[in-house]
Design a protein around this motif. Structure first.
Motif, PDB file in Angstrom:
ATOM      1  N   TYR A   1      16.680  24.295  30.710  1.00  0.00           N
ATOM      2  CA  TYR A   1      15.267  24.106  30.370  1.00  0.00           C
ATOM      3  C   TYR A   1      15.189  23.176  29.152  1.00  0.00           C
ATOM      4  CZ  TYR A   1      14.324  28.187  33.321  1.00  0.00           C
ATOM      5  OH  TYR A   1      14.241  29.054  34.371  1.00  0.00           O
ATOM      6  N   THR A   2      14.627  21.967  29.365  1.00  0.00           N
ATOM      7  CA  THR A   2      14.516  21.020  28.240  1.00  0.00           C
ATOM      8  C   THR A   2      13.363  21.389  27.321  1.00  0.00           C
ATOM      9  OG1 THR A   2      13.155  19.595  29.664  1.00  0.00           O
ATOM     10  CG2 THR A   2      15.541  19.120  29.531  1.00  0.00           C
ATOM     11  N   ASP A   3      12.344  21.984  27.904  1.00  0.00           N
ATOM     12  CA  ASP A   3      11.179  22.388  27.098  1.00  0.00           C
ATOM     13  C   ASP A   3      10.909  23.863  27.399  1.00  0.00           C
ATOM     14  OD1 ASP A   3       8.990  22.438  25.489  1.00  0.00           O
ATOM     15  OD2 ASP A   3       7.636  21.533  26.975  1.00  0.00           O
ATOM     16  N   ILE A   4      11.197  24.723  26.439  1.00  0.00           N
ATOM     17  CA  ILE A   4      11.071  26.165  26.670  1.00  0.00           C
ATOM     18  C   ILE A   4       9.774  26.676  26.052  1.00  0.00           C
ATOM     19  CG2 ILE A   4      12.025  28.429  26.152  1.00  0.00           C
ATOM     20  CD1 ILE A   4      14.756  27.324  26.304  1.00  0.00           C
ATOM     21  N   ASN A   5       8.984  27.305  26.918  1.00  0.00           N
ATOM     22  CA  ASN A   5       7.832  28.077  26.476  1.00  0.00           C
ATOM     23  C   ASN A   5       8.224  29.555  26.589  1.00  0.00           C
ATOM     24  OD1 ASN A   5       5.282  29.740  27.258  1.00  0.00           O
ATOM     25  ND2 ASN A   5       4.462  27.912  26.239  1.00  0.00           N
ATOM     26  N   PHE A   6       8.140  30.265  25.500  1.00  0.00           N
ATOM     27  CA  PHE A   6       8.677  31.641  25.454  1.00  0.00           C
ATOM     28  C   PHE A   6       8.096  32.498  26.567  1.00  0.00           C
ATOM     29  CE2 PHE A   6       8.438  36.050  24.036  1.00  0.00           C
ATOM     30  CZ  PHE A   6       9.786  36.321  23.817  1.00  0.00           C
ATOM     31  N   LEU A   7       6.781  32.477  26.742  1.00  0.00           N
ATOM     32  CA  LEU A   7       6.140  33.328  27.745  1.00  0.00           C
ATOM     33  C   LEU A   7       6.564  32.924  29.152  1.00  0.00           C
ATOM     34  CD1 LEU A   7       4.191  35.610  28.412  1.00  0.00           C
ATOM     35  CD2 LEU A   7       2.305  33.932  28.377  1.00  0.00           C
ATOM     36  N   ASN A   8       6.552  31.618  29.433  1.00  0.00           N
ATOM     37  CA  ASN A   8       6.951  31.153  30.758  1.00  0.00           C
ATOM     38  C   ASN A   8       8.421  31.457  31.027  1.00  0.00           C
ATOM     39  OD1 ASN A   8       4.404  30.157  31.294  1.00  0.00           O
ATOM     40  ND2 ASN A   8       4.880  28.091  30.554  1.00  0.00           N
ATOM     41  N   TYR A   9       9.247  31.334  29.986  1.00  0.00           N
ATOM     42  CA  TYR A   9      10.681  31.595  30.147  1.00  0.00           C
ATOM     43  C   TYR A   9      10.919  33.079  30.471  1.00  0.00           C
ATOM     44  CZ  TYR A   9      15.687  31.545  29.212  1.00  0.00           C
ATOM     45  OH  TYR A   9      17.048  31.659  29.337  1.00  0.00           O
ATOM     46  N   MET A  10      10.192  33.959  29.814  1.00  0.00           N
ATOM     47  CA  MET A  10      10.341  35.389  30.070  1.00  0.00           C
ATOM     48  C   MET A  10       9.870  35.742  31.481  1.00  0.00           C
ATOM     49  SD  MET A  10      11.787  36.513  27.366  1.00  0.00           S
ATOM     50  CE  MET A  10      11.623  38.286  27.490  1.00  0.00           C
ATOM     51  N   LEU A  11       8.748  35.134  31.900  1.00  0.00           N
ATOM     52  CA  LEU A  11       8.241  35.396  33.255  1.00  0.00           C
ATOM     53  C   LEU A  11       9.190  34.833  34.314  1.00  0.00           C
ATOM     54  CD1 LEU A  11       4.434  34.641  32.738  1.00  0.00           C
ATOM     55  CD2 LEU A  11       5.497  36.882  33.077  1.00  0.00           C
ATOM     56  N   ASP A  12       9.762  33.680  34.030  1.00  0.00           N
ATOM     57  CA  ASP A  12      10.703  33.059  34.956  1.00  0.00           C
ATOM     58  C   ASP A  12      11.952  33.935  35.123  1.00  0.00           C
ATOM     59  OD1 ASP A  12      11.478  30.839  36.630  1.00  0.00           O
ATOM     60  OD2 ASP A  12      12.971  30.381  35.089  1.00  0.00           O
ATOM     61  N   ASN A  13      12.426  34.483  34.022  1.00  0.00           N
ATOM     62  CA  ASN A  13      13.599  35.343  34.076  1.00  0.00           C
ATOM     63  C   ASN A  13      13.306  36.683  34.738  1.00  0.00           C
ATOM     64  OD1 ASN A  13      16.207  34.410  32.609  1.00  0.00           O
ATOM     65  ND2 ASN A  13      14.519  33.520  31.460  1.00  0.00           N
ATOM     66  N   MET A  14      12.062  37.093  34.693  1.00  0.00           N
ATOM     67  CA  MET A  14      11.674  38.322  35.379  1.00  0.00           C
ATOM     68  C   MET A  14      11.885  38.166  36.887  1.00  0.00           C
ATOM     69  SD  MET A  14       8.113  40.421  35.100  1.00  0.00           S
ATOM     70  CE  MET A  14       8.295  40.564  33.320  1.00  0.00           C
ATOM     71  N   GLN A  15      11.572  36.972  37.377  1.00  0.00           N
ATOM     72  CA  GLN A  15      11.779  36.697  38.796  1.00  0.00           C
ATOM     73  C   GLN A  15      13.268  36.662  39.141  1.00  0.00           C
ATOM     74  OE1 GLN A  15      10.174  32.954  40.084  1.00  0.00           O
ATOM     75  NE2 GLN A  15      11.291  32.987  42.028  1.00  0.00           N
ATOM     76  N   TYR A  16      14.068  35.991  38.314  1.00  0.00           N
ATOM     77  CA  TYR A  16      15.496  35.866  38.595  1.00  0.00           C
ATOM     78  C   TYR A  16      16.250  37.192  38.382  1.00  0.00           C
ATOM     79  CZ  TYR A  16      15.323  30.802  39.023  1.00  0.00           C
ATOM     80  OH  TYR A  16      15.067  29.531  39.445  1.00  0.00           O
ATOM     81  N   SER A  17      15.802  37.961  37.412  1.00  0.00           N
ATOM     82  CA  SER A  17      16.536  39.189  37.065  1.00  0.00           C
ATOM     83  C   SER A  17      16.252  40.349  38.014  1.00  0.00           C
ATOM     84  CB  SER A  17      16.184  39.620  35.637  1.00  0.00           C
ATOM     85  OG  SER A  17      14.819  40.000  35.553  1.00  0.00           O
ATOM     86  N   SER A  18      15.074  40.331  38.673  1.00  0.00           N
ATOM     87  CA  SER A  18      14.660  41.481  39.483  1.00  0.00           C
ATOM     88  C   SER A  18      15.682  41.820  40.567  1.00  0.00           C
ATOM     89  CB  SER A  18      13.289  41.217  40.109  1.00  0.00           C
ATOM     90  OG  SER A  18      13.330  40.056  40.920  1.00  0.00           O
ATOM     91  N   MET A  19      16.152  40.792  41.300  1.00  0.00           N
ATOM     92  CA  MET A  19      17.096  41.067  42.375  1.00  0.00           C
ATOM     93  C   MET A  19      18.426  41.583  41.825  1.00  0.00           C
ATOM     94  SD  MET A  19      17.420  41.276  45.580  1.00  0.00           S
ATOM     95  CE  MET A  19      15.938  40.407  46.095  1.00  0.00           C
ATOM     96  N   THR A  20      18.893  40.993  40.734  1.00  0.00           N
ATOM     97  CA  THR A  20      20.156  41.429  40.128  1.00  0.00           C
ATOM     98  C   THR A  20      20.069  42.872  39.637  1.00  0.00           C
ATOM     99  OG1 THR A  20      20.617  39.167  39.423  1.00  0.00           O
ATOM    100  CG2 THR A  20      21.814  40.925  38.312  1.00  0.00           C
ATOM    101  N   ILE A  21      18.985  43.199  38.947  1.00  0.00           N
ATOM    102  CA  ILE A  21      18.807  44.557  38.414  1.00  0.00           C
ATOM    103  C   ILE A  21      18.687  45.577  39.548  1.00  0.00           C
ATOM    104  CG2 ILE A  21      17.253  46.057  37.119  1.00  0.00           C
ATOM    105  CD1 ILE A  21      16.595  43.649  35.349  1.00  0.00           C
ATOM    106  N   ILE A  22      17.924  45.230  40.581  1.00  0.00           N
ATOM    107  CA  ILE A  22      17.724  46.160  41.699  1.00  0.00           C
ATOM    108  C   ILE A  22      19.037  46.415  42.433  1.00  0.00           C
ATOM    109  CG2 ILE A  22      16.645  46.436  43.966  1.00  0.00           C
ATOM    110  CD1 ILE A  22      14.190  44.990  42.828  1.00  0.00           C
TER     111      ILE A  22
END
Length: 279
Positions: free
Chosen positions: A45-66
């Motif tokens: 990510y060249t330009d990180i927005n904290f809120l967008n980054y957290m929401l983006d990781n929520m999508q990627y992390s959900s399958m791994t956590i489940i």
């Protein structure tokens, strides 16, 4: 997950999932934004927005956590089932040993009372009775410790028990014991049949005209054991119910859903019939 299921609460589960999400996000940020920058001078990510980054990781992390949580839960459940099975086996073995410990003293107390009466009245049968008791005690000492014994050994034990009781009576006919066994090497747990005989001899009223009737029929598929006696008028002692209660418990342990003990008490006669599926 281990912390969550130590004492399960929904709040602990939600906190656990949230912490897992933060750990995932931190590891992803460390690997894609820090390590790759140091070694390859590249970032995801060249330009990180904290809120967008957290929401983006929520999508990627959900399958791994489940998936990882589900895998842990499956392993945990298997281990828990294995542990519970071990506990059940230990409890079963402990209960069987406890029930056997009740059976042996019960028999000894009854027999010693009989021999005491013979000695008191100076009966010439007292020495024979003591010898019979020693034979029976050898059986109770060695065979009772086994998980299963030969059916013929149990039958021999019952016959010795009957002979010991017959020494106390003047009647020639005390017990009729009809045995029909196709395979005498069939194995059963010790003391599965004898408590019914003991109960009949202890509490039944015996005469030449109405002896105790015992029938044993064993095929390759089924064991049928029937004991019938006239109900005695004597007062039962406080140990009277131990034998039958223990028998029912041991039958449930050794032959769950494969046995039936029918007790019938009518017309001044007591009948106990035991059926065991040997298949």
């Amino acid at each position: 997950m281990k912390k969550v299921f130590k004492t399960f609460k929904w709040k602990r589960l939600l906190v656990g999932v949230f912490i897992s999400y933060l750990v995932f996000t931190f590891i992803r940020f460390l690997s894609e934004q820090v390590i790759t920058k140091v070694f390859f001078d590249k970032v995801n990510y060249t330009d990180i927005n904290f809120l967008n980054y957290m929401l983006d990781n929520m999508q990627y992390s959900s399958m791994t956590i489940i998936l990882s949580s589900f895998l842990w839960f499956v392993i945990y459940s298997i281990r828990l089932l294995e542990y519970n099975q071990i506990i059940l086996e230990e409890n079963k073995n402990t209960e069987i040993k406890f029930l056997k410990a009740q059976i042996n003293p019960h028999f000894v107390f009854n027999t010693l009372n009989n021999i005491y009466s013979m000695v008191y009245f100076q009966s010439d049968k007292s020495l024979i009775a003591i010898d019979k008791l020693s034979q029976i005690m050898r059986f109770t000492t060695y065979e009772s410790q086994k998980e299963k014994i030969r059916l013929s050994d149990e039958v021999d034990y019952i016959k010795a028990y009957i002979e010991l009781e017959q020494l106390r009576h003047q009647e020639n006919v005390l017990v009729t014991f009809d045995v029909e066994i196709k395979n005498e090497f069939e194995e059963i747990p010790p003391y599965i049949l004898s408590p019914l005989v003991e109960n009949a001899l202890k509490h039944g009223e015996v005469s030449d005209s109405e002896p105790i009737e015992i029938q044993l029929k064993v095929s390759s598929e089924k064991l049928i054991f029937k004991v019938k006696n006239k109900i005695g008028t004597q007062k039962k002692d406080s140990l009277g119910g131990i034998g039958l209660d223990n028998l029912q418990k041991r039958l449930q342990i050794h032959y769950p859903a494969k046995q039936q003990l029918k007790i019938n008490n009518e017309e001044n006669h007591f009948t106990a019939e035991l059926e065991i599926d040997l298949k």
